[in-house]
Motif scaffolding. Structure first.
Motif, PDB file in Angstrom:
ATOM      1  N   ARG A   1      38.072  24.678 -71.822  1.00 17.71           N
ATOM      2  CA  ARG A   1      37.939  25.982 -72.508  1.00 17.71           C
ATOM      3  C   ARG A   1      36.897  26.833 -71.799  1.00 17.71           C
ATOM      4  N   ARG A   2      37.144  28.119 -71.814  1.00 12.72           N
ATOM      5  CA  ARG A   2      36.197  29.079 -71.242  1.00 12.72           C
ATOM      6  C   ARG A   2      35.427  29.746 -72.369  1.00 12.72           C
ATOM      7  N   ALA A   3      34.121  29.811 -72.211  1.00 12.65           N
ATOM      8  CA  ALA A   3      33.282  30.404 -73.263  1.00 12.65           C
ATOM      9  C   ALA A   3      32.454  31.560 -72.707  1.00 12.65           C
ATOM     10  N   LEU A   4      32.314  32.602 -73.508  1.00 10.55           N
ATOM     11  CA  LEU A   4      31.429  33.722 -73.164  1.00 10.55           C
ATOM     12  C   LEU A   4      30.318  33.776 -74.212  1.00 10.55           C
ATOM     13  N   VAL A   5      29.074  33.819 -73.739  1.00 16.20           N
ATOM     14  CA  VAL A   5      27.932  33.935 -74.648  1.00 16.20           C
ATOM     15  C   VAL A   5      27.172  35.193 -74.263  1.00 16.20           C
ATOM     16  N   THR A   6      27.035  36.135 -75.189  1.00 16.77           N
ATOM     17  CA  THR A   6      26.277  37.361 -74.872  1.00 16.77           C
ATOM     18  C   THR A   6      24.794  37.128 -75.204  1.00 16.77           C
TER      19      THR A   6
ATOM     20  N   ILE B   1      35.423  42.321 -69.456  1.00 16.48           N
ATOM     21  CA  ILE B   1      36.085  41.199 -70.146  1.00 16.48           C
ATOM     22  C   ILE B   1      37.586  41.218 -69.849  1.00 16.48           C
ATOM     23  N   GLY B   2      38.155  42.414 -69.770  1.00 20.22           N
ATOM     24  CA  GLY B   2      39.587  42.548 -69.486  1.00 20.22           C
ATOM     25  C   GLY B   2      39.967  42.019 -68.111  1.00 20.22           C
ATOM     26  N   GLU B   3      39.004  42.066 -67.176  1.00 24.96           N
ATOM     27  CA  GLU B   3      39.285  41.627 -65.795  1.00 24.96           C
ATOM     28  C   GLU B   3      39.160  40.116 -65.621  1.00 24.96           C
ATOM     29  N   GLN B   4      38.577  39.456 -66.624  1.00 23.60           N
ATOM     30  CA  GLN B   4      38.349  38.006 -66.511  1.00 23.60           C
ATOM     31  C   GLN B   4      39.543  37.238 -67.090  1.00 23.60           C
ATOM     32  N   GLU B   5      39.671  35.956 -66.712  1.00 24.13           N
ATOM     33  CA  GLU B   5      40.595  35.085 -67.431  1.00 24.13           C
ATOM     34  C   GLU B   5      40.153  35.082 -68.905  1.00 24.13           C
ATOM     35  N   PRO B   6      41.074  34.840 -69.847  1.00 24.82           N
ATOM     36  CA  PRO B   6      40.665  34.902 -71.260  1.00 24.82           C
ATOM     37  C   PRO B   6      39.558  33.900 -71.603  1.00 24.82           C
ATOM     38  N   PHE B   7      38.682  34.333 -72.491  1.00 27.74           N
ATOM     39  CA  PHE B   7      37.651  33.422 -73.016  1.00 27.74           C
ATOM     40  C   PHE B   7      38.172  32.827 -74.318  1.00 27.74           C
ATOM     41  N   HIS B   8      38.222  31.499 -74.407  1.00 27.28           N
ATOM     42  CA  HIS B   8      38.715  30.842 -75.625  1.00 27.28           C
ATOM     43  C   HIS B   8      37.644  30.805 -76.697  1.00 27.28           C
ATOM     44  N   ILE B   9      36.400  30.957 -76.254  1.00 29.41           N
ATOM     45  CA  ILE B   9      35.262  30.898 -77.179  1.00 29.41           C
ATOM     46  C   ILE B   9      34.372  32.099 -76.890  1.00 29.41           C
ATOM     47  N   LEU B  10      34.028  32.837 -77.931  1.00 25.78           N
ATOM     48  CA  LEU B  10      33.026  33.912 -77.785  1.00 25.78           C
ATOM     49  C   LEU B  10      31.871  33.613 -78.729  1.00 25.78           C
ATOM     50  N   VAL B  11      30.666  33.601 -78.191  1.00 23.63           N
ATOM     51  CA  VAL B  11      29.484  33.578 -79.048  1.00 23.63           C
ATOM     52  C   VAL B  11      28.856  34.963 -78.934  1.00 23.63           C
ATOM     53  N   ASN B  12      29.062  35.735 -79.983  1.00 23.25           N
ATOM     54  CA  ASN B  12      28.680  37.138 -80.026  1.00 23.25           C
ATOM     55  C   ASN B  12      27.238  37.185 -80.528  1.00 23.25           C
ATOM     56  N   ASN B  13      26.329  37.010 -79.576  1.00 20.54           N
ATOM     57  CA  ASN B  13      24.939  36.710 -79.947  1.00 20.54           C
ATOM     58  C   ASN B  13      23.953  37.851 -79.735  1.00 20.54           C
ATOM     59  N   ALA B  14      24.203  38.738 -78.759  1.00 20.62           N
ATOM     60  CA  ALA B  14      23.208  39.792 -78.478  1.00 20.62           C
ATOM     61  C   ALA B  14      22.936  40.556 -79.771  1.00 20.62           C
ATOM     62  N   GLY B  15      21.690  40.670 -80.112  1.00 22.45           N
ATOM     63  CA  GLY B  15      21.340  41.354 -81.361  1.00 22.45           C
ATOM     64  C   GLY B  15      19.853  41.626 -81.384  1.00 22.45           C
ATOM     65  N   THR B  16      19.446  42.489 -82.300  1.00 29.67           N
ATOM     66  CA  THR B  16      18.027  42.836 -82.330  1.00 29.67           C
ATOM     67  C   THR B  16      17.577  43.202 -83.740  1.00 29.67           C
ATOM     68  N   ASN B  17      16.263  43.366 -83.880  1.00 29.98           N
ATOM     69  CA  ASN B  17      15.696  43.877 -85.126  1.00 29.98           C
ATOM     70  C   ASN B  17      14.477  44.726 -84.808  1.00 29.98           C
ATOM     71  N   ARG B  18      14.219  45.687 -85.694  1.00 32.18           N
ATOM     72  CA  ARG B  18      12.987  46.481 -85.632  1.00 32.18           C
ATOM     73  C   ARG B  18      12.472  46.540 -87.058  1.00 32.18           C
ATOM     74  N   PRO B  19      11.772  45.493 -87.499  1.00 33.53           N
ATOM     75  CA  PRO B  19      11.340  45.478 -88.896  1.00 33.53           C
ATOM     76  C   PRO B  19      10.488  46.702 -89.225  1.00 33.53           C
ATOM     77  N   ALA B  20      10.784  47.342 -90.354  1.00 31.37           N
ATOM     78  CA  ALA B  20      10.005  48.516 -90.786  1.00 31.37           C
ATOM     79  C   ALA B  20      10.241  48.743 -92.273  1.00 31.37           C
ATOM     80  N   ALA B  21       9.225  49.289 -92.931  1.00 31.21           N
ATOM     81  CA  ALA B  21       9.394  49.634 -94.346  1.00 31.21           C
ATOM     82  C   ALA B  21      10.530  50.646 -94.480  1.00 31.21           C
ATOM     83  N   PHE B  22      11.301  50.502 -95.548  1.00 27.67           N
ATOM     84  CA  PHE B  22      12.458  51.375 -95.775  1.00 27.67           C
ATOM     85  C   PHE B  22      12.080  52.847 -95.624  1.00 27.67           C
ATOM     86  N   VAL B  23      10.934  53.226 -96.218  1.00 26.66           N
ATOM     87  CA  VAL B  23      10.554  54.640 -96.212  1.00 26.66           C
ATOM     88  C   VAL B  23      10.127  55.149 -94.821  1.00 26.66           C
TER      89      VAL B  23
END
Ligand SMILES: NC(=O)c1ccc[n+]([C@@H]2O[C@H](COP(=O)([O-])OP(=O)(O)OC[C@H]3O[C@@H](n4cnc5c(N)ncnc54)[C@H](O)[C@@H]3O)[C@@H](O)[C@H]2O)c1
Ligand SMILES: O=C(O)[C@H](O)[C@@H](O)[C@H](O)[C@H](O)CO
Length: 254
Positions: free
Chosen positions: A14-19, A81-103
């Protein structure tokens, strides 16, 4: 002799992509998939980081390569991604936070979090799914959400909204992709010590409060996610789709 054959936890072939795989959770999960036999593409914007990570996996005779990808650039990411052979597994991991008070949250904070955690993650999943559907191959998409996709948290209005959104699109994608044999699930970790969260724990009051909420009494480690990601990628979880696997030490139990 037992009448049962335990479904496989192996990912050979299986081919896997991890961001966001250059560091933190992404690197840990990429390592777990490679150890289970997958051919892993580690994607990130910092090429040095991700190349070194892929090289260290290859030194252990695992299958790994680096791919430069800025997931915020939706068109560029879809093309890559379209140019690559298909990935059977994707781990959609790239993410972030900027903690701040709602106001105090600014439009810029709001957009930065939503653009990465929701918009980019959504279109990465779309690109991987399109490629699988075209190739008529099954797959497993694993969206890295958070316990904050299930509950609220102080200074986290935007982050919580983004991860609740991810839980929502995961369920809806699971419905549409099921006929194609593509499963979609989330992993919902509690606080895991990574470069993203390390600075928060320098605040003793925050650390004490966090440890009170995690019933098992300790912060998460990257290793706590490694079995879960392999399970969700593998045939062992073959009837799971549209689900969320919480790895929260009991944070959301009450
Ligand atoms: N660390 C935690 O406690 C924790 C808990 C729950 C969920 N999460 C989630 O796990 C994921 C990873 O978090 P982490 O703690 O490892 O964070 P991190 O900041 O250490 O790593 C995030 C990764 O995403 C990459 N990234 C950021 N913007 C990108 C872009 N535009 N294109 C490509 N890659 C990009 C970064 O380069 C980095 O490799 C996130 O989605 C986060 O919300 C983290
Ligand atoms: O500030 C945050 O909340 C972090 O950036 C998240 O990644 C959390 O660690 C995770 O969602 C657990 O609550």
């Amino acid at each position: 002799m037992s009448q049962f054959t335990t479904p496989s936890f192996r990912l050979d072939g299986r081919r896997a992509l991890v961001t966001g795989a250059g560091r933190g959770l992404g690197l840990g999960m990429a390592t777990a998939l490679a150890e289970a036999g997958a051919d892993v593409t580690l994607a990130a914007r910092t090429m040095d980081e991700v190349e070194a990570a892929a090289a260290s996996l290859r030194e252990r005779d695992l299958k790994a390569q680096a791919l430069w990808l800025d997931v915020m650039d939706v068109a560029g990411t879809q093309k890559a991604i379209g140019e690559q052979e298909p990935f059977h597994i994707l781990v959609n991991n790239a993410g972030t936070n900027r903690p701040a008070a709602f106001v105090d949250v600014t439009l810029e904070d709001f957009d930065a979090i939503f653009d990465l955690n929701v918009r980019a993650a959504y279109f990465v999943a779309q690109a991987v799914a399109r490629r699988l559907i075209d190739a008529k191959q099954p797959g497993s998409i694993i969206n890295i959400s958070s316990q904050m996709g299930h509950v609220g948290g102080a200074r986290r209005t935007v982050y919580c909204a983004s991860k609740h959104a991810m839980e929502g699109f995961t369920k809806a994608m699971a419905i549409e992709l099921a006929p194609h044999g593509v499963r979609v699930n989330t992993i919902g970790p509690t606080f895991i010590e990574t470069p993203l969260t390390k600075p928060f724990f320098e605040n003793k009051a925050f650390l004490d409060d966090t440890l009170k909420k995690i019933k098992l009494g300790r912060l998460g480690k990257i290793e706590d996610l490694m079995g879960a990601v392999v399970f969700l990628a593998a045939d062992a979880s073959g009837l799971m789709t549209g689900s969320s696997m919480l790895i929260d030490g009991g944070w959301t139990a009450d």
